[in-house]
Design an enzyme around this catalytic site. Sequence first.
Site, PDB file in Angstrom:
ATOM      1  N   THR A 103      11.771  -1.310  -2.236  1.00  0.00           N
ATOM      2  CA  THR A 103      10.536  -0.711  -1.727  1.00  0.00           C
ATOM      3  C   THR A 103       9.783  -0.108  -2.904  1.00  0.00           C
ATOM      4  O   THR A 103      10.219  -0.204  -4.047  1.00  0.00           O
ATOM      5  CB  THR A 103      10.840   0.391  -0.699  1.00  0.00           C
ATOM      6  N   CYS A 104       8.667   0.560  -2.610  1.00  0.00           N
ATOM      7  CA  CYS A 104       7.914   1.177  -3.703  1.00  0.00           C
ATOM      8  C   CYS A 104       8.666   2.358  -4.304  1.00  0.00           C
ATOM      9  O   CYS A 104       8.391   2.757  -5.440  1.00  0.00           O
ATOM     10  CB  CYS A 104       6.534   1.625  -3.223  1.00  0.00           C
TER      11      CYS A 104
ATOM     12  N   GLN B 243       9.552   4.736   8.055  1.00  0.00           N
ATOM     13  CA  GLN B 243       9.310   3.393   7.523  1.00  0.00           C
ATOM     14  C   GLN B 243      10.544   2.799   6.839  1.00  0.00           C
ATOM     15  O   GLN B 243      10.752   1.588   6.854  1.00  0.00           O
ATOM     16  CB  GLN B 243       8.141   3.416   6.532  1.00  0.00           C
TER      17      GLN B 243
ATOM     18  N   GLN C 177      12.433  -1.063   6.549  1.00  0.00           N
ATOM     19  CA  GLN C 177      12.697  -1.730   5.279  1.00  0.00           C
ATOM     20  C   GLN C 177      14.185  -2.061   5.131  1.00  0.00           C
ATOM     21  O   GLN C 177      14.546  -3.104   4.570  1.00  0.00           O
ATOM     22  CB  GLN C 177      12.201  -0.842   4.141  1.00  0.00           C
TER      23      GLN C 177
ATOM     24  N   ALA D 180      -3.317  -4.274   3.590  1.00  0.00           N
ATOM     25  CA  ALA D 180      -3.496  -4.127   5.037  1.00  0.00           C
ATOM     26  C   ALA D 180      -2.162  -3.911   5.735  1.00  0.00           C
ATOM     27  O   ALA D 180      -2.019  -4.218   6.913  1.00  0.00           O
ATOM     28  CB  ALA D 180      -4.200  -5.359   5.608  1.00  0.00           C
TER      29      ALA D 180
END
EC number: 1.2.1.70
Length: 446
Positions: A49-50, A114, A118, A188
């Site tokens: 992930t980020c 979130q 993930q 988006a």
Amino acid sequence: MSLFALGLNHKSAPVNIREQIVFAPDAVTAALQHLRAHTTAREAAILSTCNRTELYVRMDDRAPEMLGEWLARYHRLDPEWLRDYLYLHEGAGAVRHLMRVSAGLDSLVLGEPQILGQAKIAYQGAIDAGTMGRVLDRLFQHAFSVAKQVRTDTGIGANPVSVAFAAVTLARQIFDDFQNRTALLIGAGETIELVARHLREQGLKNLIVANRNLERARQLVELEGGEAIPLSEIPTRLPEADVLVASTASPLPILGKGTVERAVRKRRHRPMFMLDLAVPRDIEPEAGNLDDVYLYTVDDLREVIAENRRSREEAAHQAEEIVQRQVDQFLSWRRAQQAVASICDFRERGHAHARELLQRANRRLRCGEPPERVLAWLSHTLTNRLLHAPTVGLREAAEAGDRERIELARTLLQIENANEDTRESVDKEQTGTTQGAARGDQRSTG
């Protein structure tokens, strides 16, 4: 075989390091197969992930250093350089880590939901790559259960401060209000959708959404209002943006310093707030050196989020207790599975001895040896075969003075306390049987 969790996250490495160790969604399958082919990994999953990149692996417990070296070389980096940013959890530590991660307890935003989605993507990625085995499957299922229970039984999800909310809060440090401002959102996904929602709630009227998939951008503006544009139009629309938030999965920057510099000139040096939530970054870091540009990354949200963490400490404590109970349950299952394997091996060895001796007994019967003598030989020899290893182990424990091992053996073998007379009687009986069987053996072979 042991479980390992190796990786780096927002606490161990800054964004300029993390962006070099990202696995794009469409690259995970090949990476997992490469990992299994070039290490001793039997099962593996990648969570990227980020804010984190982590490997969850079941492999030879003598070779965890392989993981760090593989991760570095796969991304064409120096293993020695990367080692300073990595952490490694083994066994129970790896189990606990995945459960804490899935429950949002290790996230930049404490309790954010979130990360569970993930983690499920990482789980599915391992299934698709063929590297999800029985142990990792069970571990991930436990982790998903923990995450659900934490959100249900604690207040950790109440009044959440998401990354998106923190982004808008940070933007308010530059602009007092958003009513007459224009926001350009690049991407988006879920985070951009939440940013759009929070900006609307703060009174923003002018919203532009740019995305590689224009249809997805249109779907977002149908929900939140605004205008959808392709990425190619960003340079011409950038001068309109007072607020820019970028969060894509692009492997290369979407906005360069030159593009931003031209936009600032057209804006006549009105301030521009830019937040790059992507890892790897969507905006060239050098753009932050321009006058009137306030460029932030996901790491700059820490202070905004710190207050959220302080307000949830009690809920986090409750969540940690839930995690520990689930860790204990998983480890109990794991020990049981390891015992099952040992039991199967032990029983198979006994059956192998029985098969061999039964064949020999049948040969002796065919040669005309009395059945009583063959049965005595079979009983004695099979008993000796089955009890040889435990007997040697007990003798070695006695010689070493290891009373704990002796007591454990007595428990496992269900040995009742016997008096000395009984022992002597048993010894004499065994000696007589041994001699008789030996004589029978000699006659059969002669």
